[in-house]
Scaffold this active site. Structure first.
Site, PDB file in Angstrom:
ATOM      1  N   GLU A  19     -44.284  86.790 -55.378  1.00 40.50           N
ATOM      2  CA  GLU A  19     -44.549  87.614 -54.201  1.00 40.50           C
ATOM      3  C   GLU A  19     -43.757  88.921 -54.208  1.00 40.50           C
ATOM      4  O   GLU A  19     -43.672  89.618 -53.195  1.00 40.50           O
ATOM      5  CB  GLU A  19     -44.253  86.816 -52.931  1.00 40.50           C
ATOM      6  CG  GLU A  19     -45.130  85.581 -52.795  1.00 40.50           C
ATOM      7  CD  GLU A  19     -44.756  84.735 -51.593  1.00 40.50           C
ATOM      8  OE1 GLU A  19     -45.072  85.144 -50.473  1.00 40.50           O
ATOM      9  OE2 GLU A  19     -44.149  83.667 -51.786  1.00 40.50           O
ATOM     10  N   SER A 144     -48.037  83.513 -49.712  1.00 42.81           N
ATOM     11  CA  SER A 144     -49.011  84.598 -49.817  1.00 42.81           C
ATOM     12  C   SER A 144     -50.347  84.104 -50.362  1.00 42.81           C
ATOM     13  O   SER A 144     -51.037  84.799 -51.097  1.00 42.81           O
ATOM     14  CB  SER A 144     -48.473  85.740 -50.700  1.00 42.81           C
ATOM     15  OG  SER A 144     -47.401  86.380 -50.062  1.00 42.81           O
ATOM     16  N   TYR A 210     -53.979  91.041 -47.889  1.00 42.55           N
ATOM     17  CA  TYR A 210     -53.224  92.274 -48.116  1.00 42.55           C
ATOM     18  C   TYR A 210     -54.084  93.527 -48.303  1.00 42.55           C
ATOM     19  O   TYR A 210     -53.578  94.568 -48.697  1.00 42.55           O
ATOM     20  CB  TYR A 210     -52.277  92.092 -49.314  1.00 42.55           C
ATOM     21  CG  TYR A 210     -51.213  91.064 -49.030  1.00 42.55           C
ATOM     22  CD1 TYR A 210     -50.221  91.314 -48.083  1.00 42.55           C
ATOM     23  CD2 TYR A 210     -51.205  89.832 -49.676  1.00 42.55           C
ATOM     24  CE1 TYR A 210     -49.251  90.371 -47.803  1.00 42.55           C
ATOM     25  CE2 TYR A 210     -50.236  88.878 -49.397  1.00 42.55           C
ATOM     26  CZ  TYR A 210     -49.257  89.165 -48.463  1.00 42.55           C
ATOM     27  OH  TYR A 210     -48.295  88.226 -48.174  1.00 42.55           O
ATOM     28  N   ARG A 249     -42.727  82.362 -38.750  1.00 42.77           N
ATOM     29  CA  ARG A 249     -44.149  82.393 -38.363  1.00 42.77           C
ATOM     30  C   ARG A 249     -44.844  81.126 -38.847  1.00 42.77           C
ATOM     31  O   ARG A 249     -44.826  80.823 -40.038  1.00 42.77           O
ATOM     32  CB  ARG A 249     -44.832  83.623 -38.960  1.00 42.77           C
ATOM     33  CG  ARG A 249     -46.127  84.010 -38.257  1.00 42.77           C
ATOM     34  CD  ARG A 249     -46.969  84.956 -39.110  1.00 42.77           C
ATOM     35  NE  ARG A 249     -47.598  84.229 -40.200  1.00 42.77           N
ATOM     36  CZ  ARG A 249     -47.450  84.545 -41.486  1.00 42.77           C
ATOM     37  NH1 ARG A 249     -46.711  85.555 -41.853  1.00 42.77           N
ATOM     38  NH2 ARG A 249     -48.074  83.827 -42.413  1.00 42.77           N
ATOM     39  N   ASP A 251     -48.260  78.720 -39.277  1.00 38.65           N
ATOM     40  CA  ASP A 251     -49.709  78.835 -39.465  1.00 38.65           C
ATOM     41  C   ASP A 251     -50.393  77.522 -39.080  1.00 38.65           C
ATOM     42  O   ASP A 251     -49.898  76.436 -39.399  1.00 38.65           O
ATOM     43  CB  ASP A 251     -50.030  79.167 -40.924  1.00 38.65           C
ATOM     44  CG  ASP A 251     -49.459  80.510 -41.353  1.00 38.65           C
ATOM     45  OD1 ASP A 251     -49.237  81.361 -40.474  1.00 38.65           O
ATOM     46  OD2 ASP A 251     -49.237  80.697 -42.565  1.00 38.65           O
ATOM     47  N   GLU A 264     -47.859  75.302 -42.223  1.00 39.03           N
ATOM     48  CA  GLU A 264     -46.555  75.665 -42.778  1.00 39.03           C
ATOM     49  C   GLU A 264     -45.856  76.629 -41.837  1.00 39.03           C
ATOM     50  O   GLU A 264     -46.469  77.172 -40.908  1.00 39.03           O
ATOM     51  CB  GLU A 264     -46.706  76.310 -44.153  1.00 39.03           C
ATOM     52  CG  GLU A 264     -47.436  77.645 -44.132  1.00 39.03           C
ATOM     53  CD  GLU A 264     -47.469  78.321 -45.493  1.00 39.03           C
ATOM     54  OE1 GLU A 264     -46.405  78.454 -46.114  1.00 39.03           O
ATOM     55  OE2 GLU A 264     -48.565  78.713 -45.930  1.00 39.03           O
ATOM     56  N   ASN A 266     -43.155  80.040 -42.139  1.00 37.04           N
ATOM     57  CA  ASN A 266     -42.534  81.016 -43.045  1.00 37.04           C
ATOM     58  C   ASN A 266     -41.274  81.576 -42.399  1.00 37.04           C
ATOM     59  O   ASN A 266     -41.322  82.075 -41.271  1.00 37.04           O
ATOM     60  CB  ASN A 266     -43.506  82.167 -43.323  1.00 37.04           C
ATOM     61  CG  ASN A 266     -44.805  81.676 -43.920  1.00 37.04           C
ATOM     62  OD1 ASN A 266     -44.880  81.402 -45.105  1.00 37.04           O
ATOM     63  ND2 ASN A 266     -45.840  81.551 -43.095  1.00 37.04           N
ATOM     64  N   GLY A 270     -44.110  88.411 -43.612  1.00 39.95           N
ATOM     65  CA  GLY A 270     -44.344  89.755 -44.128  1.00 39.95           C
ATOM     66  C   GLY A 270     -44.091  90.852 -43.110  1.00 39.95           C
ATOM     67  O   GLY A 270     -44.269  90.663 -41.907  1.00 39.95           O
TER      68      GLY A 270
END
Length: 326
Positions: A19, A144, A210, A249, A251, A264, A266, A270
């Site tokens: 990443e 990612s 992205y 964060r 998900d 998951e 994070n 990002g």
């Protein structure tokens, strides 16, 4: 802890994971934001020579814009604890657990958070032949959307396991949950507005994630208030159970019954032009620069030095102890 603008902030970015390109984008955006707020900023590309770079830069605090291995998994956090440089985000333990999807799910069992059924395949074992399709195969430490495969039959599963096995030795196999993808950012323990992720072309893969225009983001998510409240509560439970700090964060996938299934969390989400956490913060009136500064102000050390600082409560030595940079 609150940091004076006279301190030098090191933005740690790049790193040694797959990443890396995304981390470089995040780091550049964070550095620009901090400079716009009046901070002295040094951008540090993380690698084997990082200790020497940190010493040469003379930074007072580290803003971690690293994603993936060596940056989000407790490695850099451990180095900064040893060097006594306060840093943003979760500590060593929380980072390591949240990075590992298997460990995260095991800790969250029994908390009320809905978790897709799963099993673990280890490299070298026979391919599983008794799974109900579709199945999601994913590397426990990937990010990612790298190392994730949705398998509709046995042939696809075996190909996915060969591919994932090139990255890691243990592969998480999860029940596929059809539904709407949402994400819930948590800032200092409190959930921000829910964001719904709608890829224009079906799947929220690396390109969709992205590339501007490839995905539609809706905030606050157009979902039932009870579903949003449940997802927010479950994100906060995950944050608290895993012992996280700063910004994280989580998900989820919402199924047809309105159940948000946890995927998951994070610990270093990002911070690019299309990133979700700044989007969620923006919905509350917090601009990108302010979010970056709030994150900086929460930077801390989590482990007290036992050789120099008497601990009046030795039995509590495993707990997080915020400490200022000496």
């Amino acid at each position: 802890m609150t940091h004076s603008k006279t301190l030098t902030v090191g933005v740690l970015m790049g790193g040694m994971s797959s990443e890396r390109p995304i981390s470089l984008k995040s780091g550049a955006a964070v550095a620009e934001a901090l400079r716009s707020r009046g901070y002295t900023v040094v951008e540090i590309d993380v690698g084997p020579d990082t200790p020497a770079k940190l010493l040469a830069a003379g930074i007072d605090v580290a803003w971690l814009a690293l994603h993936g291995s060596f940056g989000e998994d407790g490695c850099i956090q451990g180095l900064l604890e040893i060097m006594r440089i306060p840093y943003t985000g979760a500590g060593v333990r929380g980072s390591a657990i949240a990075m590992d999807k298997i460990a995260s799910k095991r800790l969250l069992r029994g908390t009320g958070v809905a978790l897709p059924e799963d099993s673990v395949w280890r490299k070298g074992e026979p391919f599983p032949s008794d799974l109900k399709f579709p199945v999601v195969a994913k590397t426990p430490n990937g990010g990612s959307t790298i190392g994730i495969h949705i398998c509709k039959d046995q042939a696809q599963l075996e190909a996915a396991l060969v591919d994932c096995g090139m990255l890691e030795n243990e592969i998480l196999l999860e029940q596929f949950v059809a539904g709407r993808e949402i994400t819930v950012a948590v800032l200092k323990g409190s959930a921000l507005p829910v964001v719904e992720i709608r890829p224009i072309d079906g799947y929220f893969d690396f390109e969709a994630k992205y590339t501007k225009g490839k995905t539609e983001y809706l905030v606050p998510a157009p979902i039932a208030p009870i579903v949003a409240a449940t997802a927010s509560q479950h994100a906060e439970i995950a944050y608290r159970t895993l012992g996280l700090s700063g910004v994280a964060r989580a998900d989820f996938i919402i199924d047809d019954a309105g159940i948000p299934w946890f995927l998951e969390i994070n610990t270093i989400p990002g911070m690019t032009a299309t990133s979700l956490t700044p989007m969620a913060a923006g919905a509350t009136g917090v601009c990108f620069e302010e979010l970056v500064e709030i994150t900086l102000q929460a930077a801390q050390l989590h482990i007290v030095r036992g050789d120099t600082t008497p601990d009046p409560s030795p039995q509590n030595g495993a707990k997080h102890h915020p400490n200022s940079h000496q």
